[in-house]
Write a protein that holds these residues in place. Structure first.
Motif, PDB file in Angstrom:
ATOM      1  N   TRP A  40      47.007  35.583  47.595  1.00 58.33           N
ATOM      2  CA  TRP A  40      46.554  34.809  48.745  1.00 58.33           C
ATOM      3  C   TRP A  40      45.622  35.639  49.638  1.00 58.33           C
ATOM      4  O   TRP A  40      45.984  36.699  50.110  1.00 58.33           O
ATOM      5  CB  TRP A  40      47.779  34.332  49.514  1.00 58.33           C
ATOM      6  CG  TRP A  40      47.500  33.582  50.771  1.00 58.33           C
ATOM      7  CD1 TRP A  40      46.487  32.696  50.998  1.00 58.33           C
ATOM      8  CD2 TRP A  40      48.271  33.639  51.976  1.00 58.33           C
ATOM      9  NE1 TRP A  40      46.572  32.196  52.272  1.00 58.33           N
ATOM     10  CE2 TRP A  40      47.653  32.748  52.898  1.00 58.33           C
ATOM     11  CE3 TRP A  40      49.407  34.334  52.359  1.00 58.33           C
ATOM     12  CZ2 TRP A  40      48.154  32.567  54.186  1.00 58.33           C
ATOM     13  CZ3 TRP A  40      49.914  34.148  53.627  1.00 58.33           C
ATOM     14  CH2 TRP A  40      49.280  33.271  54.537  1.00 58.33           C
ATOM     15  N   GLU A  41      44.402  35.133  49.837  1.00 58.64           N
ATOM     16  CA  GLU A  41      43.359  35.720  50.676  1.00 58.64           C
ATOM     17  C   GLU A  41      42.938  37.120  50.231  1.00 58.64           C
ATOM     18  O   GLU A  41      42.458  37.914  51.029  1.00 58.64           O
ATOM     19  CB  GLU A  41      43.775  35.733  52.151  1.00 58.64           C
ATOM     20  CG  GLU A  41      43.873  34.336  52.743  1.00 58.64           C
ATOM     21  CD  GLU A  41      43.793  34.313  54.255  1.00 58.64           C
ATOM     22  OE1 GLU A  41      43.826  35.385  54.877  1.00 58.64           O
ATOM     23  OE2 GLU A  41      43.705  33.198  54.812  1.00 58.64           O
ATOM     24  N   GLU A  80      47.591  32.109  45.655  1.00 53.42           N
ATOM     25  CA  GLU A  80      46.768  31.069  46.260  1.00 53.42           C
ATOM     26  C   GLU A  80      47.303  29.655  46.008  1.00 53.42           C
ATOM     27  O   GLU A  80      47.173  28.768  46.843  1.00 53.42           O
ATOM     28  CB  GLU A  80      45.328  31.162  45.743  1.00 53.42           C
ATOM     29  CG  GLU A  80      44.525  32.313  46.341  1.00 53.42           C
ATOM     30  CD  GLU A  80      44.093  32.056  47.780  1.00 53.42           C
ATOM     31  OE1 GLU A  80      44.384  30.965  48.303  1.00 53.42           O
ATOM     32  OE2 GLU A  80      43.467  32.942  48.382  1.00 53.42           O
ATOM     33  N   THR A  81      47.889  29.419  44.848  1.00 55.93           N
ATOM     34  CA  THR A  81      48.344  28.065  44.522  1.00 55.93           C
ATOM     35  C   THR A  81      49.838  28.048  44.227  1.00 55.93           C
ATOM     36  O   THR A  81      50.478  29.086  44.058  1.00 55.93           O
ATOM     37  CB  THR A  81      47.599  27.494  43.295  1.00 55.93           C
ATOM     38  OG1 THR A  81      48.167  28.036  42.081  1.00 55.93           O
ATOM     39  CG2 THR A  81      46.113  27.823  43.335  1.00 55.93           C
ATOM     40  N   ARG A 100      52.477  27.201  48.340  1.00 56.42           N
ATOM     41  CA  ARG A 100      51.970  28.302  47.519  1.00 56.42           C
ATOM     42  C   ARG A 100      53.119  28.841  46.673  1.00 56.42           C
ATOM     43  O   ARG A 100      54.231  28.304  46.705  1.00 56.42           O
ATOM     44  CB  ARG A 100      51.381  29.408  48.401  1.00 56.42           C
ATOM     45  CG  ARG A 100      50.246  28.938  49.308  1.00 56.42           C
ATOM     46  CD  ARG A 100      49.615  30.108  50.049  1.00 56.42           C
ATOM     47  NE  ARG A 100      48.694  29.644  51.076  1.00 56.42           N
ATOM     48  CZ  ARG A 100      47.430  29.317  50.843  1.00 56.42           C
ATOM     49  NH1 ARG A 100      46.953  29.414  49.614  1.00 56.42           N
ATOM     50  NH2 ARG A 100      46.658  28.896  51.831  1.00 56.42           N
TER      51      ARG A 100
END
Length: 239
Positions: free
Chosen positions: A138-139, A123-124, A181
């Motif tokens: 991510w997601e 995510e980051t 990301r």
């Protein structure tokens, strides 16, 4: 997909040698060389890592200068955050968007222990604490609610006895969604990572130049040529 590479060429025989080696690969449609600019352009479906290997097989080096259209390519340098590891760079991920909702991923690894590894987009882009600070896949939360695979779960790569592994994937994502990301490659897909594990590598996804977007031959920061910089990066472990 179209890619351009800087390749040291001195004559037409050099061009024929490189072109002949490239045409042995599956998925090569067209090879064009510019002797004056020392550039080779390739059109086709072959992975950039395979193209580099084919050029290096002729005794010449190759530096990827651009992939795909402007604003459609990204790159991620994967490094170990373990203090005792000498060569930190252990992997490289190239990403090129080839359609409105399709990106191809070319992942190369060198120097990890043999086995199966998971590649995930996080995510980051916070890698201050190595893989531990990158956040969830991510997601993953959204995917769990919908009962679908997480968009950040890219897949697995097998590393052989020599510590080398490659995988060529395509995913229904856009490059701009991933810029900033991070990517983690580890034996475990998720959970609490150990930054002291030399076989867990991480990097931030950055925008990369498109075809003909990068004609730099000398770095404005260091004054070194691209080949001098290339030698330094190879000494660091860069693929």
């Amino acid at each position: 997909m179209q890619t351009t590479f800087a390749v040291p060429l001195s004559c037409e025989d050099c061009i024929n040698d490189v072109s002949g080696s490239l045409h042995k690969l599956n998925g090569i449609n067209k090879v064009t060389a510019n002797l004056k600019e020392q550039l080779v352009s390739i059109e086709g479906t072959a992975a950039p890592s395979a193209i580099v290997e084919a050029i290096q097989a002729t005794g010449r080096d190759a530096i990827l200068r651009g992939s795909g259209k402007s604003n459609s390519a990204a790159v991620c340098i994967l490094e170990s955050h373990t203090p005792h590891v000498e060569n930190k760079v252990r992997g490289l991920v190239r990403m090129v968007q080839v359609a409105s909702n399709m990106t191809i991923i070319d992942l190369s690894i060198r120097g990890l222990s043999p086995g199966s590894y998971h590649a995930t987009v996080r995510e980051t882009g916070d890698i201050s604490e190595g893989p531990e600070s990158t956040g969830p896949i991510w997601e993953a939360v959204k995917a769990k609610k919908e009962g679908t695979p997480a968009r950040g779960a890219f897949g697995t790569v097998e590393v052989g006895k020599g510590g080398v592994g490659t995988v060529f994937l395509d995913k229904p994502v856009q490059v701009w969604e991933m810029i900033g990301r991070s990517i983690v490659v580890s034996r475990q897909q998720d959970g609490k990572f150990d930054r002291n594990d030399a076989d867990t590598i991480v990097g931030v996804i950055a925008r990369s130049a498109g075809v003909w977007d990068n004609d730099k031959t000398v770095c404005s920061c260091s004054g070194k040529t691209v080949w001098e910089e290339r030698r330094e990066q190879v000494d660091r472990g860069m693929l």
